[in-house]
Design an enzyme around this catalytic site. Structure first.
Site, PDB file in Angstrom:
ATOM      1  N   LYS A  10       0.821  -1.213   0.000  1.00  0.00           N
ATOM      2  CA  LYS A  10       0.000   0.000   0.000  1.00  0.00           C
ATOM      3  C   LYS A  10       0.862   1.274   0.000  1.00  0.00           C
ATOM      4  O   LYS A  10       2.080   1.214   0.270  1.00  0.00           O
ATOM      5  CB  LYS A  10      -0.934  -0.040   1.212  1.00  0.00           C
ATOM      6  N   TYR A  50     -12.378  -1.912  -4.399  1.00  0.00           N
ATOM      7  CA  TYR A  50     -12.936  -2.020  -3.040  1.00  0.00           C
ATOM      8  C   TYR A  50     -14.462  -1.872  -3.020  1.00  0.00           C
ATOM      9  O   TYR A  50     -15.030  -1.514  -1.975  1.00  0.00           O
ATOM     10  CB  TYR A  50     -12.300  -0.972  -2.133  1.00  0.00           C
ATOM     11  N   ARG A  86      -2.376 -14.069   4.249  1.00  0.00           N
ATOM     12  CA  ARG A  86      -3.037 -13.357   5.347  1.00  0.00           C
ATOM     13  C   ARG A  86      -2.280 -13.562   6.664  1.00  0.00           C
ATOM     14  O   ARG A  86      -2.195 -12.665   7.495  1.00  0.00           O
ATOM     15  CB  ARG A  86      -4.502 -13.781   5.453  1.00  0.00           C
ATOM     16  N   ASN A 113      -2.295   0.313   6.752  1.00  0.00           N
ATOM     17  CA  ASN A 113      -1.817  -0.976   7.268  1.00  0.00           C
ATOM     18  C   ASN A 113      -0.885  -1.737   6.316  1.00  0.00           C
ATOM     19  O   ASN A 113      -0.785  -2.957   6.395  1.00  0.00           O
ATOM     20  CB  ASN A 113      -3.004  -1.834   7.715  1.00  0.00           C
ATOM     21  N   HIS A 116      -2.271  -5.412   1.496  1.00  0.00           N
ATOM     22  CA  HIS A 116      -3.593  -6.014   1.265  1.00  0.00           C
ATOM     23  C   HIS A 116      -3.409  -7.448   0.799  1.00  0.00           C
ATOM     24  O   HIS A 116      -2.430  -7.771   0.132  1.00  0.00           O
ATOM     25  CB  HIS A 116      -4.352  -5.235   0.178  1.00  0.00           C
ATOM     26  N   GLU A 127      -9.811 -10.506  -7.835  1.00  0.00           N
ATOM     27  CA  GLU A 127      -8.856  -9.422  -7.569  1.00  0.00           C
ATOM     28  C   GLU A 127      -7.631  -9.501  -8.485  1.00  0.00           C
ATOM     29  O   GLU A 127      -7.153  -8.481  -8.966  1.00  0.00           O
ATOM     30  CB  GLU A 127      -8.425  -9.456  -6.096  1.00  0.00           C
TER      31      GLU A 127
HETATM   32  P1  CMP Z   1      -7.628  -4.403   3.236  1.00  0.00           P
HETATM   33  O1  CMP Z   1      -7.197  -5.791   3.527  1.00  0.00           O
HETATM   34  O2  CMP Z   1      -6.952  -3.685   2.143  1.00  0.00           O
HETATM   35  O3  CMP Z   1      -9.196  -4.428   2.932  1.00  0.00           O
HETATM   36  C1  CMP Z   1     -10.058  -3.342   3.234  1.00  0.00           C
HETATM   37  C2  CMP Z   1      -9.371  -2.258   3.986  1.00  0.00           C
HETATM   38  O4  CMP Z   1     -10.212  -1.368   4.645  1.00  0.00           O
HETATM   39  C3  CMP Z   1      -8.567  -2.887   5.102  1.00  0.00           C
HETATM   40  O5  CMP Z   1      -7.449  -3.540   4.561  1.00  0.00           O
HETATM   41  C4  CMP Z   1      -8.269  -1.681   5.967  1.00  0.00           C
HETATM   42  O6  CMP Z   1      -7.085  -1.033   5.619  1.00  0.00           O
HETATM   43  C5  CMP Z   1      -9.463  -0.816   5.690  1.00  0.00           C
HETATM   44  N1  CMP Z   1     -10.290  -0.740   6.880  1.00  0.00           N
HETATM   45  C6  CMP Z   1     -10.983  -1.727   7.456  1.00  0.00           C
HETATM   46  N2  CMP Z   1     -11.609  -1.286   8.565  1.00  0.00           N
HETATM   47  C7  CMP Z   1     -11.275   0.021   8.670  1.00  0.00           C
HETATM   48  C8  CMP Z   1     -11.604   1.025   9.610  1.00  0.00           C
HETATM   49  N3  CMP Z   1     -12.396   0.777  10.645  1.00  0.00           N
HETATM   50  N4  CMP Z   1     -11.078   2.251   9.418  1.00  0.00           N
HETATM   51  C9  CMP Z   1     -10.279   2.515   8.344  1.00  0.00           C
HETATM   52  N5  CMP Z   1      -9.948   1.589   7.417  1.00  0.00           N
HETATM   53  C10 CMP Z   1     -10.438   0.355   7.590  1.00  0.00           C
END
Ligand code: CMP
Length: 138
Positions: A10, A50, A86, A113, A116, A127
């Site tokens: 990311k 998304y 994961r 984070n 993904h 995806e």
């Molecule tokens: P990802 O695995 O990329 O899939 C969806 C993303 O949404 C997830 O990682 C997080 O980075 C984001 N996400 C999920 N929950 C929250 C939240 N409560 N606040 C902000 N971002 C979120």
């Protein structure tokens, strides 16, 4: 079973210079990189990718973040790839992620984070196809 999954480094991790470290963990954990590309996502690309999260409170924040700078997209293959990737990433929230996982090492918070991964074999196929043509997967 040998599976494929989509991984994304990311924008936070790319900007912080952690792309190489994350690719290193991908290789160390036995994934084969089928395809890889750096790309600065357009809003429509991020929103489409998304789409399942549209309507959620964090959707706008997620799209803003995913379009703030380039990402690295990877199609990965390995035995049990979806669950294994994961596991290597750790919990979505870096504060809850296990020691040594990507999100623990390089994530900041649940939004920013670092990486993904697809959450199911079915979504992984969708995806991977969202970002790569079949002819690009070696
Ligand atoms: P990802 O695995 O990329 O899939 C969806 C993303 O949404 C997830 O990682 C997080 O980075 C984001 N996400 C999920 N929950 C929250 C939240 N409560 N606040 C902000 N971002 C979120």
């Amino acid at each position: 079973m040998v599976q494929r999954t989509l991984a994304i480094v990311k924008p936070d991790a790319v900007a912080a210079g952690n792309t190489g470290n994350i690719i290193g963990l991908i290789e160390k954990n036995g994934f084969r990189i089928l395809a890889m590309r750096m790309q600065h996502l357009k809003r429509a690309e991020a929103e489409g990718f998304y789409a399942v999260h549209k309507g959620k409170g964090f959707f706008e924040e997620l799209i803003e973040f995913m379009t703030e700078g380039p990402v690295v997209l990877l199609a990965l293959e390995r035995e049990d790839a979806v669950a294994k990737w994961r596991e290597v990433m750790g919990a979505t929230d870096p504060a809850k992620a296990a020691e040594g996982t990507i999100r623990k090492l390089y994530g900041t918070n649940i939004g920013r984070n670092a990486s993904h991964g697809s959450d199911s074999v079915e979504n992984a196929a969708t995806e991977v196809a969202w970002f790569f043509r079949g002819s690009e997967l070696s």
